[in-house]
Design an enzyme around this catalytic site. Structure first.
Site, PDB file in Angstrom:
ATOM      1  N   SER A 142       0.928  -1.181   0.247  1.00 19.43           N
ATOM      2  CA  SER A 142       0.009   0.304   0.114  1.00 19.43           C
ATOM      3  C   SER A 142       1.198   1.081   0.375  1.00 19.43           C
ATOM      4  O   SER A 142       2.096   1.313   0.047  1.00 19.43           O
ATOM      5  CB  SER A 142      -0.627   0.214   1.286  1.00 19.43           C
ATOM      6  OG  SER A 142      -1.614   1.515   1.704  1.00 19.43           O
ATOM      7  N   TYR A 155      -2.705  -0.317  10.918  1.00 18.75           N
ATOM      8  CA  TYR A 155      -2.858  -0.812   9.141  1.00 18.75           C
ATOM      9  C   TYR A 155      -1.359   0.387   8.254  1.00 18.75           C
ATOM     10  O   TYR A 155      -0.770  -0.921   7.951  1.00 18.75           O
ATOM     11  CB  TYR A 155      -3.658   0.423   8.040  1.00 18.75           C
ATOM     12  CG  TYR A 155      -3.673  -0.317   7.113  1.00 18.75           C
ATOM     13  CD1 TYR A 155      -4.476  -1.576   6.444  1.00 18.75           C
ATOM     14  CD2 TYR A 155      -3.067   0.451   6.196  1.00 18.75           C
ATOM     15  CE1 TYR A 155      -4.437  -1.433   5.126  1.00 18.75           C
ATOM     16  CE2 TYR A 155      -4.158   0.177   4.738  1.00 18.75           C
ATOM     17  CZ  TYR A 155      -4.238  -0.790   4.090  1.00 18.75           C
ATOM     18  OH  TYR A 155      -3.602  -1.359   2.945  1.00 18.75           O
TER      19      TYR A 155
END
Ligand code: NAD
Length: 259
Positions: A142, A155
């Protein structure tokens, strides 16, 4: 057909980015096996793709579910060439300061078990078959693997950890197996906020999500899952035989802005 006769296992291949990669890989000539949790979406993919696809209901945070899927894939298609470790969950940008210690701990176990341990387990379960085929692994990482504010601490930490896993495996598994990653930026999918953090986050509608994603990247794209698939095709294919330990960012230029 860049992936003709390749056999690929994709975790979370039944929705979002994983589904788009599954569709494109099948178009490129691959046989695809997918692991997902929802039997409804798995069955929908089976009904659409028939013999080209194998569906496996399972939880990537359990080693035996990864192992069973690898075994079923090899039984059905004869080998395994590529693992796409893509399944993941989100923390909804929950703020560290707001979250109670109990919720912090529960969220840590929940999210890191899927995003990080699930990546370890997928790679371990696939290893022997990938050694036989001189195959490759692709992790879905990501923008949050490099920059703050792509999520909350859970995250962001999980996506940084996947980069460490990818680099060390690229080092250890050479020369037989290539290991790379694709780093999408904010993308319009149903990526779900984990239950322990739901009381601490605001649910946003799709339009709000689209405009906030656009504002973050220089190309001003509210990216769709299909925007990332070409990067996966390249890394999975033999055209990338000299590429390992790399991340392809597909994020509308987050690094240009230097967030
Ligand atoms: P998504 O929710 O559509 O896809 C995630 C998939 O993972 C789903 O099919 C889900 O069922 C599956 N999954 C989750 N937990 C699982 C488990 N324990 N076992 C098996 N399957 C499980 O969301 P997405 O956005 O397509 O996410 C795919 C990947 O892309 C994730 O790793 C995510 O972190 C990453 N990513 C997403 C974005 C974004 O903005 N959507 C940006 C960068 C990276």
């Amino acid at each position: 057909m860049a992936l003709k006769d390749k056999v690929v296992l994709i975790t979370g291949g039944n929705s979002g980015i994983g589904e788009a990669v599954t569709r494109r890989f099948i178009q490129e000539g691959a046989k695809v096996s997918i692991i997902g949790r929802s039997i409804e979406t798995l069955k929908k993919m089976k009904a659409e793709f028939g013999e080209e696809i194998l569906i496996n209901q399972g939880d990537v945070s359990k080693y035996e579910d990864n192992e069973k899927a690898v075994q079923a894939t090899v039984k059905q298609f004869g080998k395994l060439d590529v693992l796409v470790a893509n399944a993941g969950v989100f923390d909804g940008f929950a703020k560290f300061a707001d979250v109670t210690p109990d919720a912090l701990s529960e969220a840590y176990d929940f999210l890191l078990n899927i995003n990080v341990k699930g990546s370890f387990f997928g790679a371990k379960a696939a290893l022997e078959e990938l050694q036989k085929s001189n195959g490759n692994i692709i992790f879905t990482v990501s923008g949050a693997s490099f920059y703050p504010d792509g999520g909350g601490v859970w995250y962001t930490a999980s996506k940084h950890a996947q980069i460490g896993l990818m680099r060390q495996l690229a080092f250890e598994l050479a020369p037989n197996i290539r290991v790379n990653a694709v780093a999408p930026g904010g993308t319009l999918t149903a990526l779900s906020v984990i239950p322990p953090l739901r009381p601490f986050v605001k649910v946003v509608d799709n339009d709000t999500k689209a405009s906030s994603i656009k504002k973050r990247n220089p190309l001003q794209l509210a990216q769709l899952p299909e925007d990332h698939v070409a990067a996966y095709v390249l890394l999975a294919s033999d055209e990338a035989r000299a590429i390992t330990g790399e991340v392809i960012s597909s994020d509308g230029g987050l690094s240009v802005r230097g967030l």
